[in-house]
Design an enzyme around this catalytic site. Structure first.
Site, short mmCIF file in Angstrom:
data_model
loop_
_atom_site.label_atom_id
_atom_site.label_comp_id
_atom_site.label_asym_id
_atom_site.label_seq_id
_atom_site.Cartn_x
_atom_site.Cartn_y
_atom_site.Cartn_z
N GLY A 183 27.12 -18.77 75.73
CA GLY A 183 27.06 -17.80 76.81
C GLY A 183 26.60 -18.49 78.09
N ASN A 227 17.75 -10.43 77.28
CA ASN A 227 16.85 -9.37 77.74
C ASN A 227 16.72 -8.23 76.73
OD1 ASN A 227 16.22 -10.35 80.36
ND2 ASN A 227 18.28 -9.77 81.04
N LYS A 278 7.37 -7.64 79.36
CA LYS A 278 8.50 -7.73 80.29
C LYS A 278 9.12 -6.35 80.50
CE LYS A 278 12.19 -10.46 82.05
NZ LYS A 278 13.34 -11.33 81.89
N ALA A 295 25.38 -17.20 84.28
CA ALA A 295 24.42 -17.66 85.27
C ALA A 295 23.18 -18.26 84.60
CB ALA A 295 24.04 -16.50 86.19
#
Lengths: 312, 312
Positions: B10, B105, B186, B13
């Site tokens: 992956g 995430n 987070k 960015a």
């Protein structure tokens, strides 16, 4: 039937439609018109409706309220987001005997009119309907249309006077013995369904019913609104209450028959117009908080809607 | 320094940037590239960064994981909305000694990798950074960049091995003794701030701080996330907790220094891409409910975000 002089303040879709129905019934109706003034003056007011299309030829139209002057009835059908204009637009039409029907969405609006013009002459109207404006001079009544009317002080004799105004018209009128309860009951639908249709990105009501998360959110919001409404009724010494189970059953059942319905607030949102957030969400939220009712869902939803409304 | 063979699965960015930094530090890095394959093959991987621009000439790029084969480290930097693809994309790079860093995430992702490949080899990475892809072959690292790493079983020796991988690189690495707490911490930022930036219509974080209603909503959401996180830590027998007051103070202070920040989830939203709703909102909500923590705000927000994500 007695013919009354009626001033329609805010002759958009809702004001235009109901005013036209009253004129059709023989009343002397004056429309305060902004956008469509020239079209209506030139060609009349054209209404399409499942209850019968008709054209009001040569209606009384005015560009300002002074041209209308004192009337027996004022029907204020401004959007509640224009509440700040209501006083100066209505005042020229009010004489000692004038009655005022506040045909607007949300909570706390009649309080303003009562403060400006006196408690006894103020009524609230709750329109359950779907009406859009078409090209200038055209109003499209698409479905429903019943108006529920209550008196600000819930005076039965005054309420009879209001009902008699509509007796010769094609509009179905219901009366409510408690305007406060009627306002909260309408919010039991508007807050969850109109609110979520906007906040979920401009969706139709059927999407809420078919989405597990949104349906649960609608139920949670309705729970909060019912609790807040009943606390408000109790606080004001009213004997009536909203029946929790029956309300939920009725609102979800009714919504399931409406198909891919687009609430007017959602249409305002997707078409980029100001939404009636303050009276429909902000004021109920404020009352709930004052009364100590937990309203976490309503609180978050209102914050999002305010932001969506002002961010444009 | 030992050079390791590293597979970046992956290489968008985030994967592209951190992989490039590891290659710059001398590791043998293989990038699984989809969109930019031809550009990177032809002209290398170009990185702009406040920590120093650089070009990776002739990087190892592959169109499928079989071309990469077993590596010492796999860094999986897929979007969590592509979790269903992770197993088949990572598996060809895993041999008995391979370690896997899940640089994604949300909550519950390492559990999937542990189930597929075994508990002991799985690490979680939490990138606090702002990185965008530019035209094909370009990555723009704009700000921040620290990665916090934890081991799935919180094994200190394994954690040391992970840290040593990055020791020669320009990336600031922090370690956490509790990966579970780090994930929840987070979320204490992401759920209120990323969530509200999307649901309020695609706004920047400063708008939340300057709007009374949204700021209160952010605080309520953070309260719920902290409570859910601490219940989850307790349930799993962890001794560490999230410090409620310090967390709120720290998150709001940090956000106030970020200016008109655009969270990556908000960028995904306004640019019409799939958002990482399930791992960042859905899974924390599910855990909170299982643990009996009241999460009214999170519940409504998640329902709205799911709808905004699927309605496109």
């Amino acid at each position: 039937m007695t013919s009354n002089k009626i001033a329609i303040i805010g002759a958009g879709a809702v004001g235009g439609y109901y005013g036209a129905r009253l004129a059709e019934a023989g009343h002397e109706v004056y429309f305060l018109v902004r956008r469509d003034y020239h079209a209506v003056t030139a060609s009349g007011l054209k209404v399409t409706s499942p209850d019968g299309d008709f054209v009001l030829t040569n209606p009384h139209v005015a560009k300002n309220s002074e041209q209308i002057g004192p009337a027996e009835w004022v029907i204020c059908a401004l959007k509640s987001s224009s509440l700040q204009d209501a006083h100066k637009l209505v005042r020229p039409c009010v004489s000692p005997g004038t009655r005022i029907l506040v045909l607007m969405n949300g909570l706390g609006l009649e309080e303003h009119f009562a403060g400006w013009f006196g408690d006894g002459r103020v009524f609230g109207g709750l329109a359950f309907t779907c009406i859009n404006r078409g090209k200038p001079g055209y109003i499209h009544h698409l479905a429903y249309g019943t108006v529920t009317i209550g008196h600000f002080q819930d005076n039965p004799a005054e309420l009879e006077t209001a009902l008699s105004l509509w007796s010769g018209s094609k509009v179905q009128i219901l009366s409510t013995p408690s305007l406060r309860r009627a306002r909260w009951e309408k919010l039991c639908w508007n807050i969850p369904f109109s609110g979520l249709c906007v906040a979920a990105g401009g969706i139709t009501t059927d999407r809420i019913l078919s989405d597990t998360g949104l349906k649960a959110a609608a139920l949670n919001l309705m729970d909060e609104v019912i609790a807040a409404g009943n606390a408000d009724l109790q606080f004001h010494g009213e004997k009536v209450r909203i029946d929790h189970e029956a309300m939920i059953e009725s609102m979800f059942t009714r919504t399931s028959t409406m198909g891919a319905y687009r609430p007017s607030t959602m249409i305002d949102y997707v078409e980029g117009r100001a939404m009636e957030i303050e009276s429909m969400f902000g004021e109920p939220l404020r009352r709930a908080r004052e009364l100590g009712v937990p309203v976490a869902h309503l609180s978050l939803l209102t914050a999002l809607l305010h932001s969506l409304n002002t961010g444009r």
